[in-house]
Every structure is written in structure tokens, then in C-alpha cells.
Design a protein around this motif. Structure first.
Motif, mmCIF file in Angstrom:
data_model
loop_
_atom_site.group_PDB
_atom_site.id
_atom_site.type_symbol
_atom_site.label_atom_id
_atom_site.label_comp_id
_atom_site.label_asym_id
_atom_site.label_seq_id
_atom_site.Cartn_x
_atom_site.Cartn_y
_atom_site.Cartn_z
ATOM 1 N N LEU A 18 0.843 -1.194 0.000
ATOM 2 C CA LEU A 18 0.000 0.000 0.000
ATOM 3 C C LEU A 18 0.878 1.243 0.000
ATOM 4 O O LEU A 18 1.881 1.316 0.705
ATOM 5 C CB LEU A 18 -0.914 0.027 1.224
ATOM 6 N N ILE A 19 0.495 2.218 -0.795
ATOM 7 C CA ILE A 19 1.186 3.502 -0.827
ATOM 8 C C ILE A 19 0.459 4.449 0.117
ATOM 9 O O ILE A 19 -0.767 4.541 0.081
ATOM 10 C CB ILE A 19 1.207 4.094 -2.251
ATOM 11 N N GLN A 20 1.211 5.132 0.946
ATOM 12 C CA GLN A 20 0.623 6.055 1.910
ATOM 13 C C GLN A 20 1.036 7.488 1.579
ATOM 14 O O GLN A 20 2.224 7.789 1.468
ATOM 15 C CB GLN A 20 1.087 5.713 3.332
ATOM 16 N N TYR A 35 6.178 4.022 1.127
ATOM 17 C CA TYR A 35 5.848 2.787 0.415
ATOM 18 C C TYR A 35 6.928 1.751 0.698
ATOM 19 O O TYR A 35 8.119 2.030 0.566
ATOM 20 C CB TYR A 35 5.755 3.043 -1.090
ATOM 21 N N ASN A 36 6.516 0.564 1.115
ATOM 22 C CA ASN A 36 7.458 -0.529 1.351
ATOM 23 C C ASN A 36 6.780 -1.845 0.964
ATOM 24 O O ASN A 36 5.926 -2.352 1.692
ATOM 25 C CB ASN A 36 7.889 -0.572 2.819
ATOM 26 N N ASP A 76 13.162 -0.356 -11.996
ATOM 27 C CA ASP A 76 14.274 -0.467 -11.053
ATOM 28 C C ASP A 76 13.828 -0.319 -9.606
ATOM 29 O O ASP A 76 14.456 -0.850 -8.691
ATOM 30 C CB ASP A 76 15.334 0.604 -11.361
ATOM 31 N N ASN A 77 12.737 0.402 -9.393
ATOM 32 C CA ASN A 77 12.342 0.748 -8.029
ATOM 33 C C ASN A 77 11.076 0.070 -7.539
ATOM 34 O O ASN A 77 10.728 0.202 -6.363
ATOM 35 C CB ASN A 77 12.136 2.270 -7.912
ATOM 36 N N LYS A 78 10.388 -0.654 -8.409
ATOM 37 C CA LYS A 78 9.058 -1.129 -8.039
ATOM 38 C C LYS A 78 9.039 -2.069 -6.836
ATOM 39 O O LYS A 78 8.023 -2.203 -6.164
ATOM 40 C CB LYS A 78 8.391 -1.800 -9.237
ATOM 41 N N ASP A 79 10.172 -2.724 -6.553
ATOM 42 C CA ASP A 79 10.231 -3.630 -5.404
ATOM 43 C C ASP A 79 11.021 -3.051 -4.237
ATOM 44 O O ASP A 79 11.331 -3.748 -3.278
ATOM 45 C CB ASP A 79 10.844 -4.968 -5.822
ATOM 46 N N LYS A 80 11.346 -1.765 -4.323
ATOM 47 C CA LYS A 80 12.116 -1.123 -3.264
ATOM 48 C C LYS A 80 11.216 -0.240 -2.408
ATOM 49 O O LYS A 80 10.193 0.261 -2.856
ATOM 50 C CB LYS A 80 13.231 -0.261 -3.870
ATOM 51 N N LYS A 81 11.636 -0.057 -1.169
ATOM 52 C CA LYS A 81 10.880 0.855 -0.315
ATOM 53 C C LYS A 81 11.153 2.291 -0.757
ATOM 54 O O LYS A 81 12.189 2.589 -1.353
ATOM 55 C CB LYS A 81 11.253 0.650 1.145
ATOM 56 N N TYR A 82 10.203 3.157 -0.460
ATOM 57 C CA TYR A 82 10.286 4.526 -0.961
ATOM 58 C C TYR A 82 9.795 5.489 0.101
ATOM 59 O O TYR A 82 8.800 5.248 0.772
ATOM 60 C CB TYR A 82 9.430 4.663 -2.227
#
Length: 290
Positions: free
Chosen positions: A36-38, A69-70, A114-120
Motif C-alpha cells: 500500500l502507498i501512503q 511505500y514498502n 528499477d524501483n518497483k520492489d524497493k521501499k520509498y
């Protein structure tokens, strides 16, 4: 006491309003699954998001936003809301979010391959246009039957504005705003008209006071706050009037005088123009809910 208002806009798309008008801190908790994106927006005061049993905290200040996002772990929502603070959170699944930007995925940094599986994590300012939408999410006087439709529209509008890069004050299409001194002067103009809302200065007088030409005052105010000087002041006065009515400490005539209307009829007409109802009817609607 603080309050939490949860609005389910669609499946996997939720909006939450946190409001604490008390003099003590308010705590709210909500379990959230991974993926889930917060988005968290600080409208007023300050708040802290607590993680790892309170051993780690992220602060959310007024006029700031947080994106969290994680995909690897759950990020439960543990919020400590300071006294006299408001926060709006938008929670949306990554799957739902992808459908909104499917053709523009590369534009959104954390959606890239590149980032879709990384925390943000990202902290940012709330733009003037976003601030207007956020205020509207707290202050609306619509029939309950269209509440969800209203929130749905505003939820999508908020996300689109969040990712709208054209509002960057340093964008080339806004050369006036490149000058930080000019931006400071425009913000000073806003403070002046709010402080003197009962008897605001004329535009030329205001321009002289902040040290800008009348043309630059008009242009800069519109670019920063999305409205004319007096258009902005009108909205501010009406929102302030509604808060005074909400307090239950003033009658209609007293509120009108406090925001600069010498006659009750002029205040009633202005309030109806803004909120599509009279102050008296608005008061009656508040009292009926008590």
C-alpha cells in the motif's frame, strides 16, 4: 477529543481525515497490509508516524507531505497527532495506483522497473493548489448522499496535483517565481491581507507596502496561490466565518462584523455565494447534528 473519519473511495483507495482540536495529543492506529502507498498531508499543526513500537518516528509538519511505500513489509499507521492539528491520509494499493498511471509509469519515480520492489520515502511541500483541495476535504457543506462522490473527485484531484511538476516554483514557465525575494514578498502580501481582513488595503497600497509593482503583485499572487488577491481573501474570510459559526460562540451578525461586513445582508449574500447556503441554515444544520 480527536476524531478519525474514514472514507472508502473505491476498492483499495481510502481517504482518512484526522482532526485534533483539543489541547492534548491524540493517538490513532490502523493496520495496513504491505503493498500500500501512503500519502500523508499536514494541514495544521504537526504529527508523528511511529514505527517499530515507537522506536522510530517520522515527523509531519504543517504544509508538508509524506509519501511512504514498502512492498517488503507492512507499515501500520500509528499516528500521534499534536494538539490543534489536522492530517489527511490517502491510502492506495500499488495495483490500483498503477492503473492510474499505466501509460506514464516512468514519470513516477518509484513505479519504474528499477524501483518497483524497493521501499520509498519522500517528504515534500504542499503546493498552493493542493492546499486548497485539502481544505475543501475538511470544509464541505454538501448533502450526505453525494459525500462519497465529492471525496472521490477530490481524492483523484489531490493525487494528480501531487504529481504535477508544472507547479515547481523554479519551472521555466514561471520566471517571476525564480526570484525568491519576490516569492517572500507575495507571501508577505498574503499575511497583510489576512491580518487586515476587516479593512484590507487597496491593491496599489498593498503593492507599495511589499515593494512590488501592481502587475507583479497580481501575477505572483495568482501563480503562488491560484487566485486573485481579493478572491483568496474572500475564500479565507468565508472559511474563517464558518469556523466562528462552528464554535457556537457568535451569532450571524457578530461573525459578519468580525470579518468586515458592516451589514448582515452583505455577509449573508457572501456566505451563500461561497457555500450555497445561508449562515442561519448552516447553523441549523450544525445544531441538528448535535
Amino acid at each position: 477529543m480527536g476524531s478519525v473519519d474514514t472514507i472508502t473511495i473505491e476498492d483499495d483507495f481510502t481517504l482518512i481525515r484526522f482532526q485534533n482540536d483539543s489541547e492534548t495529543a491524540f493517538f490513532a492506529q490502523r493496520e495496513l497490509s504491505s503493498g500500500l502507498i501512503q500519502f500523508h498531508f499536514g494541514l495544521k499543526g504537526s504529527a508523528k508516524f511511529l514505527f517499530n513500537q515507537g522506536n522510530y518516528a517520522l515527523e509531519l509538519k504543517e504544509e508538508k507531505s509524506l509519501l511512504l511505500y514498502n512492498p517488503q513489509t507492512e507499515l501500520p499507521l500509528n499516528l500521534e497527532l499534536a494538539p490543534n492539528s489536522w492530517v489527511i491520509s490517502v491510502i492506495i494499493s500499488i495495483k490500483k495506483f498503477h492503473t492510474l498511471f499505466s501509460s506514464e509509469a516512468n514519470y513516477i519515480t518509484f513505479l519504474s522497473d528499477d524501483n518497483k520492489d524497493k521501499k520509498y520515502y519522500k517528504e515534500d511541500d504542499i503546493s498552493p493548489s493542493m492546499a486548497i483541495v485539502l481544505s475543501q476535504l475538511f470544509h464541505y457543506s454538501l448533502h450526505p448522499s453525494i459525500k462519497n462522490l465529492y471525496y472521490k473527485g477530490k481524492g483523484y484531484e489531490l493525487l494528480s496535483l501531487y504529481f504535477n511538476r508544472s507547479e515547481d516554483p523554479n519551472a521555466e514557465q514561471c520566471p517571476f517565481l525564480i526570484d525568491e525575494d519576490n516569492v517572500f514578498k507575495i507571501k508577505k502580501a498574503k499575511e497583510i491581507i489576512i491580518t487586515n481582513m476587516v479593512e484590507p488595503p487597496g491593491l496599489q497600497e498593498l503593492a507599495d507596502e511589499i515593494g512590488l509593482t501592481l502587475k507583479k503583485l497580481k501575477l505572483g499572487f495568482k501563480q503562488i496561490y491560484g487566485d486573485t488577491v481579493y478572491g483568496f481573501l474572500f475564500d479565507y474570510k468565508m472559511d474563517y466565518a464558518r469556523k466562528l459559526l462552528d464554535s457556537g460562540s457568535y451569532n450571524v451578525n457578530e461573525v459578519g462584523l468580525k470579518i468586515g461586513y458592516s451589514t448582515g445582508s452583505h455577509f449573508i449574500a457572501a456566505f451563500k455565494k461561497k457555500f450555497a447556503t445561508t449562515p442561519k441554515k448552516y447553523l441549523m444544520s450544525i445544531n441538528s447534528k448535535l
